[in-house]
Design a protein around this motif. Sequence first.
Motif, PDB file in Angstrom:
ATOM      1  N   PRO A 121       0.800  -1.229   0.000  1.00 14.37           N
ATOM      2  CA  PRO A 121       0.000   0.000   0.000  1.00 14.37           C
ATOM      3  C   PRO A 121       0.827   1.271   0.000  1.00 14.37           C
ATOM      4  N   THR A 122       2.131   1.174   0.277  1.00 15.77           N
ATOM      5  CA  THR A 122       2.980   2.367   0.329  1.00 15.77           C
ATOM      6  C   THR A 122       3.740   2.607  -0.974  1.00 15.77           C
ATOM      7  N   TYR A 123       3.584   1.699  -1.944  1.00 14.50           N
ATOM      8  CA  TYR A 123       4.390   1.767  -3.161  1.00 14.50           C
ATOM      9  C   TYR A 123       3.615   2.452  -4.279  1.00 14.50           C
ATOM     10  N   ASN A 124       4.322   3.262  -5.062  1.00 14.98           N
ATOM     11  CA  ASN A 124       3.729   3.896  -6.240  1.00 14.98           C
ATOM     12  C   ASN A 124       3.988   3.005  -7.450  1.00 14.98           C
ATOM     13  N   TYR A 125       2.937   2.414  -7.992  1.00 15.09           N
ATOM     14  CA  TYR A 125       3.070   1.458  -9.081  1.00 15.09           C
ATOM     15  C   TYR A 125       3.132   2.114 -10.455  1.00 15.09           C
ATOM     16  N   GLY A 126       3.121   3.433 -10.512  1.00 15.77           N
ATOM     17  CA  GLY A 126       3.215   4.124 -11.789  1.00 15.77           C
ATOM     18  C   GLY A 126       1.904   4.080 -12.542  1.00 15.77           C
ATOM     19  N   ARG A 127       1.999   4.198 -13.866  1.00 11.92           N
ATOM     20  CA  ARG A 127       0.770   4.221 -14.661  1.00 11.92           C
ATOM     21  C   ARG A 127       0.867   3.440 -15.964  1.00 11.92           C
ATOM     22  N   ASN A 128       1.932   2.685 -16.145  1.00 11.78           N
ATOM     23  CA  ASN A 128       2.096   1.905 -17.373  1.00 11.78           C
ATOM     24  C   ASN A 128       2.070   0.416 -17.044  1.00 11.78           C
ATOM     25  N   PHE A 129       1.107  -0.292 -17.658  1.00  8.27           N
ATOM     26  CA  PHE A 129       0.851  -1.674 -17.271  1.00  8.27           C
ATOM     27  C   PHE A 129       0.570  -2.546 -18.492  1.00  8.27           C
ATOM     28  N   VAL A 130       1.015  -3.794 -18.414  1.00 12.18           N
ATOM     29  CA  VAL A 130       0.636  -4.811 -19.393  1.00 12.18           C
ATOM     30  C   VAL A 130      -0.140  -5.902 -18.662  1.00 12.18           C
ATOM     31  N   PHE A 131      -1.342  -6.153 -19.136  1.00 15.83           N
ATOM     32  CA  PHE A 131      -2.212  -7.164 -18.545  1.00 15.83           C
ATOM     33  C   PHE A 131      -2.180  -8.423 -19.398  1.00 15.83           C
ATOM     34  N   GLN A 132      -2.190  -9.574 -18.727  1.00 14.55           N
ATOM     35  CA  GLN A 132      -2.168 -10.855 -19.428  1.00 14.55           C
ATOM     36  C   GLN A 132      -2.948 -11.905 -18.653  1.00 14.55           C
ATOM     37  N   GLY A 133      -3.688 -12.718 -19.386  1.00 13.01           N
ATOM     38  CA  GLY A 133      -4.179 -13.963 -18.832  1.00 13.01           C
ATOM     39  C   GLY A 133      -3.184 -15.056 -19.124  1.00 13.01           C
ATOM     40  N   HIS A 134      -3.260 -16.140 -18.362  1.00 14.39           N
ATOM     41  CA  HIS A 134      -2.332 -17.261 -18.507  1.00 14.39           C
ATOM     42  C   HIS A 134      -3.104 -18.488 -18.959  1.00 14.39           C
ATOM     43  N   GLU A 135      -2.594 -19.123 -20.009  1.00 12.31           N
ATOM     44  CA  GLU A 135      -3.361 -20.163 -20.695  1.00 12.31           C
ATOM     45  C   GLU A 135      -2.972 -21.577 -20.301  1.00 12.31           C
ATOM     46  N   GLY A 136      -1.726 -21.845 -20.003  1.00 11.28           N
ATOM     47  CA  GLY A 136      -1.288 -23.211 -19.759  1.00 11.28           C
ATOM     48  C   GLY A 136      -1.319 -23.579 -18.289  1.00 11.28           C
ATOM     49  N   GLY A 137      -0.835 -24.776 -17.983  1.00 11.51           N
ATOM     50  CA  GLY A 137      -0.748 -25.217 -16.598  1.00 11.51           C
ATOM     51  C   GLY A 137      -2.071 -25.735 -16.062  1.00 11.51           C
ATOM     52  N   LYS A 138      -2.074 -26.018 -14.778  1.00  8.28           N
ATOM     53  CA  LYS A 138      -3.255 -26.573 -14.119  1.00  8.28           C
ATOM     54  C   LYS A 138      -4.301 -25.515 -13.816  1.00  8.28           C
ATOM     55  N   ALA A 139      -3.905 -24.255 -13.834  1.00  9.92           N
ATOM     56  CA  ALA A 139      -4.818 -23.186 -13.440  1.00  9.92           C
ATOM     57  C   ALA A 139      -4.557 -21.950 -14.282  1.00  9.92           C
ATOM     58  N   GLY A 140      -5.630 -21.228 -14.583  1.00  7.75           N
ATOM     59  CA  GLY A 140      -5.484 -19.933 -15.221  1.00  7.75           C
ATOM     60  C   GLY A 140      -5.418 -18.844 -14.177  1.00  7.75           C
ATOM     61  N   TYR A 141      -4.851 -17.709 -14.550  1.00  7.04           N
ATOM     62  CA  TYR A 141      -4.853 -16.561 -13.650  1.00  7.04           C
ATOM     63  C   TYR A 141      -4.564 -15.306 -14.446  1.00  7.04           C
ATOM     64  N   LEU A 142      -4.757 -14.172 -13.800  1.00  7.77           N
ATOM     65  CA  LEU A 142      -4.606 -12.866 -14.440  1.00  7.77           C
ATOM     66  C   LEU A 142      -3.502 -12.098 -13.740  1.00  7.77           C
TER      67      LEU A 142
END
Length: 544
Positions: A121-142
């Motif tokens: 909560p104290t960190y500034n994450y900036g404003r530039n982001f790349v979002f991805q879903g994950h396709e392989g493996g036993k589980a998907g995630y974002l």
Amino acid sequence: MAVRKRSIAGAAAFAIAVAGVGALSAGTANADEKINWMSIPATPDMRGVAAPNGLSPQLREYIAAQGSNVLENPTDLVKYYGYLNDGTLVPDPANSFAEASKTEPDKNTYLRLSGLHGADPTYNYGRNFVFQGHEGGKAGYLTRVNLDADAAHRVTLLAATLADGTTPVPPIDGSTWDPWAKRLLLTAENGNKGAVLQATPDINSTVEDVSNVLGRAGYEGIQNDSAGNVWMVEDTGGNSPAGSTAKNPNSFVYRFVPNDRGDLKKGGKLQALQVISNRTGSPITFQAIDAGHPTGGVFTDEQKDLSSYGTVFDTAWVTIHDTAVDTSGQPFDANALAKTAAATPFKRPENGVFRPGTNFNEFFFTATGDTNATSDANAECGGWGGLYQLTQNDPSADHGKLRLFYRGDQAHTGLDNVTFVDRDHVAAVEDGGSTLHKQRNAFDSAYLFDVKADYSKTNEPVRFLAEGRDEAATEDALLIGTPGFHNDDDNEITGIHVSNGDPSVNGILGAQNPRPFQDGWRMFWTQQHGQNILWEITSNGTDN
């Protein structure tokens, strides 16, 4: 793309890729004044030998994230950016050479957003982001790659379960940003168990399955148009005719017309693209395959026409589902409904994008084809796949025109992800697979096509990226078939993406003319399998 079965020291410690070696024809350089990327050779497939990626001399690339990046907020199973926490990150000879499941970070969506949070909560994450879903493996995630952050805060796990807190996120393939709903739209490419999901972009993302509205299919590509419609491109392979190695067309192009573009859950109409045969004046359909009159079959005259230069087809959108009629609120099989409604099947049309500067009246989509040099459909019937152009007077129009823009061949096939680099140049990447790599002795490549060119002549597209094979994928390729080993082998190109990150309606892909590497326009791609690397391509400081 179809599912087929190492950490960075900080934001400043990116790696620069060096040019790869090659064996295939380099083709010709593009002579456009704005983009003048030199075409390079493909990288040959040499068993047991790792090879770097090759890039046009005008370009360079940097690692933005890679598989062994530890998430800033890991779970017991989801610990790394590109690996699950279910084994060692290299093959373990003491355990039948098993290794952690690789999760295939897939289609990239770059956004400039303010006020997003992470685990600190104290960190500034900036404003530039790349979002991805994950396709392989036993589980998907974002996940969200925080491009402005240091190594400890580089990758944030946004969600591993749906909004109910218990249902796992399915394996995710495609993604885009819906500026009206202010949600990421994600696709699960899983046949009649596939889905479209919508997700908020911050940590502890609310992920909702909206398949009761958009249906279930092997959705992969997904895009908005300027009217708020959602276009989806399906990748569902068909059966092979008796005695053939080819696959029948079995995938459709869809358009969802929402009742309220700010809230997809309020329903609407799902439509599928229908192509009219110039021979009969009737739709080219799937049902005819079963009825003995296979106008949509792989070896028909209609399929030859669809796979030939110079033929222009009339098209229509047919409604296959309307939530005003079906009030059950239950998911439905979109692929089956498209067949019943006499929509036209294609050979795995995986991704599509609107051409900038055309008011969303031109839509280009790829057809991956059979990705097999032994396919008896290769010569005339679309086995090598290609690129199609759909033109309409308006993105919401009921009718349009379709033509084959580019027909693939053995050296340029398996076209999958696609993006416009500027108004007149579209980039498409290959997902050929290890079988084709061996057959043609070349790994996958990314190509730049000039939409004003006539590819029925002899000019080839510019190969600006010749993918190599990283050390992890090389090791995996030697272990294929070993009992206990379960990951894929060769690297795969995915997620080619050019965007300035504008999250407003004006930032929909196709609304603005991209200016590569200028005015905030950035380019990304993912080297799946192996080390699962997210690359950013930039200018090398020479003429573009």
